[in-house]
Design a protein around this motif. Structure first.
Motif, mmCIF file in Angstrom:
data_model
loop_
_atom_site.group_PDB
_atom_site.id
_atom_site.type_symbol
_atom_site.label_atom_id
_atom_site.label_comp_id
_atom_site.label_asym_id
_atom_site.label_seq_id
_atom_site.Cartn_x
_atom_site.Cartn_y
_atom_site.Cartn_z
ATOM 1 N N UNK A 52 0.677 -1.144 -0.006
ATOM 2 C CA UNK A 52 -0.070 -0.316 0.157
ATOM 3 C C UNK A 52 1.081 1.776 0.020
ATOM 4 N N UNK A 53 -0.079 2.468 -0.121
ATOM 5 C CA UNK A 53 1.161 3.247 0.075
ATOM 6 C C UNK A 53 2.042 4.070 1.139
ATOM 7 N N UNK A 54 1.182 3.195 1.420
ATOM 8 C CA UNK A 54 1.786 4.099 3.474
ATOM 9 C C UNK A 54 2.862 2.337 4.269
ATOM 10 N N UNK A 55 2.986 1.883 3.110
ATOM 11 C CA UNK A 55 3.345 0.567 3.003
ATOM 12 C C UNK A 55 3.578 -0.540 4.015
ATOM 13 N N UNK A 56 2.081 -1.182 3.812
ATOM 14 C CA UNK A 56 1.462 -2.583 4.499
ATOM 15 C C UNK A 56 1.712 -3.054 2.868
ATOM 16 N N UNK A 57 1.955 -4.641 3.800
ATOM 17 C CA UNK A 57 2.255 -5.843 2.273
ATOM 18 C C UNK A 57 1.775 -7.185 2.769
ATOM 19 N N UNK A 58 1.276 -7.644 2.169
ATOM 20 C CA UNK A 58 0.415 -9.136 1.448
ATOM 21 C C UNK A 58 1.541 -9.838 0.641
ATOM 22 N N UNK A 59 1.658 -11.151 0.782
ATOM 23 C CA UNK A 59 2.434 -11.787 0.102
ATOM 24 C C UNK A 59 1.786 -13.241 0.117
ATOM 25 N N UNK A 60 1.456 -13.451 -1.186
ATOM 26 C CA UNK A 60 1.288 -14.762 -1.198
ATOM 27 C C UNK A 60 2.854 -16.041 -0.779
ATOM 28 N N UNK A 61 1.546 -16.946 -0.076
ATOM 29 C CA UNK A 61 2.257 -18.287 0.858
ATOM 30 C C UNK A 61 3.146 -18.681 0.473
ATOM 31 N N UNK A 62 3.326 -18.676 -1.041
ATOM 32 C CA UNK A 62 4.433 -19.158 -1.736
ATOM 33 C C UNK A 62 5.637 -18.492 -1.897
ATOM 34 N N UNK A 63 5.759 -17.124 -1.464
ATOM 35 C CA UNK A 63 6.683 -16.602 -1.452
ATOM 36 C C UNK A 63 7.220 -15.962 -0.502
ATOM 37 N N UNK A 64 6.856 -16.274 1.065
ATOM 38 C CA UNK A 64 6.733 -14.841 2.140
ATOM 39 C C UNK A 64 8.356 -15.960 2.336
ATOM 40 N N UNK A 65 9.453 -14.764 2.848
ATOM 41 C CA UNK A 65 10.146 -15.371 4.254
ATOM 42 C C UNK A 65 10.987 -15.136 2.351
ATOM 43 N N UNK A 66 10.707 -15.147 0.796
ATOM 44 C CA UNK A 66 12.071 -14.934 0.349
ATOM 45 C C UNK A 66 11.928 -14.079 -0.586
ATOM 46 N N UNK A 67 10.224 -13.239 -0.965
ATOM 47 C CA UNK A 67 10.422 -11.969 -1.550
ATOM 48 C C UNK A 67 10.203 -10.872 -0.882
ATOM 49 N N UNK A 68 10.570 -10.147 -1.436
ATOM 50 C CA UNK A 68 10.808 -8.423 -0.213
ATOM 51 C C UNK A 68 9.716 -8.013 -1.525
ATOM 52 N N UNK A 69 8.904 -7.226 -0.750
ATOM 53 C CA UNK A 69 8.034 -5.765 -2.136
ATOM 54 C C UNK A 69 8.770 -4.546 -1.467
ATOM 55 N N UNK A 70 8.993 -3.181 -2.672
ATOM 56 C CA UNK A 70 9.331 -2.373 -1.303
ATOM 57 C C UNK A 70 8.427 -1.370 -2.591
ATOM 58 N N UNK A 71 9.060 0.153 -1.712
ATOM 59 C CA UNK A 71 8.199 1.185 -2.836
ATOM 60 C C UNK A 71 9.174 2.257 -2.465
ATOM 61 N N UNK A 72 9.050 3.471 -3.711
ATOM 62 C CA UNK A 72 9.548 4.508 -3.574
ATOM 63 C C UNK A 72 7.769 5.530 -4.373
ATOM 64 N N UNK A 73 7.672 6.154 -2.976
ATOM 65 C CA UNK A 73 6.488 7.164 -3.614
ATOM 66 C C UNK A 73 7.268 8.126 -3.912
ATOM 67 N N UNK A 74 8.023 8.667 -3.893
ATOM 68 C CA UNK A 74 8.042 9.380 -4.640
ATOM 69 C C UNK A 74 9.069 9.895 -6.532
ATOM 70 N N UNK A 75 9.167 8.161 -6.490
ATOM 71 C CA UNK A 75 9.527 7.959 -7.478
ATOM 72 C C UNK A 75 8.411 6.894 -8.491
#
Length: 122
Positions: A52-75
């Motif tokens: 989300x724009x506030x930084x809350x994340x949700x992952x598929x069970x198959x990728x939890x612990x291996x993938x990380x999502x992040x964002x740069x709102x300014x960009x």
């Protein structure tokens, strides 16, 4: 017009890492959720991770612990760091951005990128 462009896919051996990037541009007032989806041959498109724009994340069970999502709102950019990749992660990865164009209308839109291929060899 809104453009969503992914980059960073490629070929990697099992156990390796890749980082995907996705940038949204164009007629955007604000972006709410940004997410990564993937579609393997013969399978339906599935959610991988969303932020989300506030930084809350949700992952598929198959990728939890291996993938990380992040964002740069300014960009208006979202990233997907993929570690410990497995052959079953092989797919076309798509980025999606949910956004508003005009403040106060409550109208939400979604644009998709063209996809980037991720291939994990065993």
């Amino acid at each position: 017009q809104v453009q969503v462009v992914e980059s960073g896919g490629g070929l990697v051996q099992a156990g390796g890492s890749l980082k995907l990037s996705c940038a949204a541009s164009g007629s955007i007032f604000s972006i709410n959720d940004m997410g990564w989806y993937r579609q393997a041959p013969g399978k339906q498109r599935e959610l991988v991770a969303v932020i989300t724009s506030g930084g809350s994340t949700n992952y598929a069970d198959s990728v939890k612990g291996r993938f990380t999502i992040s964002r740069d709102n300014a960009k208006n950019t979202v990233y997907l760091q993929m570690n410990s990749l497995k052959p079953e992660d092989t797919a076309v990865y798509y980025c999606a951005a949910d956004y508003t164009r005009v403040p106060g209308t409550g109208l939400m839109y979604r644009s998709w990128g063209q996809g980037t291929q991720v291939t994990v060899s065993s």
